[in-house]
Write a protein that holds these residues in place. Structure first.
Motif, mmCIF file in Angstrom:
data_model
loop_
_atom_site.group_PDB
_atom_site.id
_atom_site.type_symbol
_atom_site.label_atom_id
_atom_site.label_comp_id
_atom_site.label_asym_id
_atom_site.label_seq_id
_atom_site.Cartn_x
_atom_site.Cartn_y
_atom_site.Cartn_z
ATOM 1 N N GLY A 22 0.811 -1.209 0.000
ATOM 2 C CA GLY A 22 0.000 0.000 0.000
ATOM 3 C C GLY A 22 0.846 1.261 0.000
ATOM 4 N N VAL A 23 1.919 1.261 0.788
ATOM 5 C CA VAL A 23 2.814 2.424 0.828
ATOM 6 C C VAL A 23 3.499 2.617 -0.514
ATOM 7 C CG1 VAL A 23 4.927 3.327 1.875
ATOM 8 C CG2 VAL A 23 3.153 2.325 3.320
ATOM 9 N N ALA A 24 3.921 1.517 -1.141
ATOM 10 C CA ALA A 24 4.587 1.624 -2.446
ATOM 11 C C ALA A 24 3.639 2.178 -3.502
ATOM 12 C CB ALA A 24 5.112 0.249 -2.867
ATOM 13 N N LEU A 25 2.389 1.725 -3.501
ATOM 14 C CA LEU A 25 1.422 2.239 -4.464
ATOM 15 C C LEU A 25 1.109 3.707 -4.193
ATOM 16 C CD1 LEU A 25 -0.985 -0.833 -4.554
ATOM 17 C CD2 LEU A 25 0.394 0.005 -6.464
ATOM 18 N N CYS A 26 1.023 4.070 -2.905
ATOM 19 C CA CYS A 26 0.789 5.477 -2.550
ATOM 20 C C CYS A 26 1.942 6.358 -3.012
ATOM 21 C CB CYS A 26 0.608 5.609 -1.035
ATOM 22 S SG CYS A 26 -1.111 5.695 -0.515
ATOM 23 N N ALA B 147 -3.147 10.646 -2.287
ATOM 24 C CA ALA B 147 -2.063 9.693 -2.060
ATOM 25 C C ALA B 147 -0.906 10.350 -1.328
ATOM 26 C CB ALA B 147 -1.591 9.123 -3.401
ATOM 27 N N LEU B 148 -0.612 11.601 -1.660
ATOM 28 C CA LEU B 148 0.447 12.328 -0.963
ATOM 29 C C LEU B 148 0.085 12.529 0.499
ATOM 30 C CD1 LEU B 148 3.166 13.793 -1.369
ATOM 31 C CD2 LEU B 148 1.853 15.868 -1.877
ATOM 32 N N ARG B 149 -1.172 12.860 0.768
ATOM 33 C CA ARG B 149 -1.616 13.030 2.151
ATOM 34 C C ARG B 149 -1.585 11.708 2.917
ATOM 35 N NH1 ARG B 149 -5.907 15.641 0.999
ATOM 36 N NH2 ARG B 149 -5.162 17.732 1.483
ATOM 37 N N GLN C 220 2.985 19.748 1.773
ATOM 38 C CA GLN C 220 3.002 19.752 0.310
ATOM 39 C C GLN C 220 1.633 19.391 -0.253
ATOM 40 O OE1 GLN C 220 6.045 17.233 -1.302
ATOM 41 N NE2 GLN C 220 5.581 17.723 -3.425
ATOM 42 N N ALA C 221 0.931 18.437 0.384
ATOM 43 C CA ALA C 221 -0.406 18.063 -0.077
ATOM 44 C C ALA C 221 -1.371 19.229 0.055
ATOM 45 C CB ALA C 221 -0.916 16.856 0.714
ATOM 46 N N ASN C 222 -1.316 19.949 1.174
ATOM 47 C CA ASN C 222 -2.188 21.103 1.351
ATOM 48 C C ASN C 222 -1.862 22.205 0.356
ATOM 49 O OD1 ASN C 222 -4.034 21.131 4.056
ATOM 50 N ND2 ASN C 222 -2.300 19.745 4.271
#
Length: 375
Positions: A192-196, A207-209, A234-236
């Protein structure tokens, strides 16, 4: 004229017969000439029998396909694309070409849940076979969650993910984090982390968040609070930049951009944009997520299964207690930390009990003013 049996037929007036034949051939030739599309090797406009130039018929199919592909990539709804196909027979034939279907936008697949039919299924399947990643992702989400075809839905989403489709990568990450479609032990946090990470690299804000929260909590990856906080900032910032570039008039009016810092966050450090009351409009849901929301509003899952409380998600549980719940009130459930963070800013922060905005910390709210949920 005599037959084999000796029967004689009366003689026919040859002159009258030839005259009728010539007149009939002439009329038929004129009719064919008026209806048949004439070809011009010199490229000049075609002139039919009524002396009208037909410029459209002189266009090569390659140019028409290019025009239809551009229209398909910019339509606002499926009805717009259907109206283009129904314009003429040539559009109807070339509009279903693989080149046109491969360029169709996500709005072209924004099928209403109430109007879902086998023909809609076949159209999405045809677009997916033409190489359209949006069609593969939309059909994968519908099959996985609505039609409960877990294997087929996951394969279509994987087909879109191979083409670097960021929403498909993030959806597969959510499936891995929750073990959706299987047992609790089927969770694969590292996958899951790799796909995110891949979806975040492609610019997917949720995904960044999600990746930032995983780094902060050490969930499926080594704990790194500073790096996780940097990704959340960065996401915000990307979220704010996206809204500013799409709806500048709404934001410049001051309706959504406000300055209302939280008391406990005034101090050193680099706070999140949302900490300073930088509220932005709710993002428009993807057509696939909107389909899920509409589908389960009319056909709710069984009482043991819950829906994600974020209005722009629409994902249901595939087994009992699959989603996380709010550890403060226990009334809301989320499929991911990204959905929780968005719903907290947009809605739940004002109704969650006990009160959070009381000037001090609550045991279930971290230093980023983000509600903590139970896993």
């Amino acid at each position: 004229m005599r037959t084999r049996r000796g029967i004689c037929y009366p003689e026919v007036n040859t002159m009258c017969y030839e005259k009728r034949r010539r007149d009939g051939n002439l009329a038929g030739a004129q009719m064919i000439l008026s209806r048949k599309r004439l070809k011009s090797s010199s490229g000049t406009p075609v002139v039919n029998a009524s002396s009208h130039c037909d410029f459209f018929d002189t266009l090569p199919d390659d140019i028409v396909l290019s025009i239809l592909a551009k229209l398909g990539s910019t339509v606002g709804c499926p009805a717009d694309f259907i109206s283009v196909l129904s314009t003429c027979k040539r559009f109807n034939g070339l509009g279903l070409h693989s080149l046109v279907l491969s360029k169709a936008s996500s709005n072209c697949f924004a099928v209403k849940a109430k109007k879902w039919s086998e023909s809609s299924h076949r159209f999405l399947k045809r677009c997916s076979d033409a190489g359209n990643a949006e069609a593969s992702y939309t059909l994968g989400m519908i099959r996985f969650y609505c039609l409960q075809n877990r294997g087929g839905g996951a394969s279509f989403m994987a087909k879109a993910a191979i083409r670097s489709h960021a929403p498909a990568l993030y959806s597969l990450a959510v499936i891995q984090f929750n073990g959706s479609g299987g047992l609790k032990n089927d969770k694969d946090l590292r996958a899951g982390v790799a796909l995110c990470a891949r979806a975040a690299f492609l610019g997917h804000i949720d995904a960044l968040r999600e990746l930032g929260h995983c780094l902060q909590d050490g969930y499926g990856v080594s704990k790194n609070i500073a790096e996780g906080r940097r990704l959340l900032i960065q996401a915000n910032a990307r979220e704010l930049a996206t809204v500013l570039s799409t709806t500048p008039a709404t934001l410049l009016s001051g309706k959504h951009l406000t300055w209302n810092p939280l008391p406990h966050l005034m101090g050193p450090g680099c706070p999140l944009l949302s900490d300073f009351g930088c509220n932005v409009p709710a993002p428009t849901p993807h057509p696939a997520n909107q389909f899920l929301s509409d589908w389960f509003s009319d056909k709710p899952p069984c009482p043991e299964l819950r829906l994600c409380s974020h209005g722009g998600c629409g994902r249901p549980e595939t087994r009992r207690h699959e989603f996380r719940r709010c550890s403060v009130c226990g009334d809301v459930n989320y499929c991911s930390r990204a959905c929780q963070a968005l719903d907290w800013k947009l809605r739940h922060k004002a109704v969650c009990r006990p009160g959070v905005d009381n000037g001090g910390f609550n045991g279930n709210v971290n230093e980023n003013d983000i509600m903590v949920v139970e896993r």
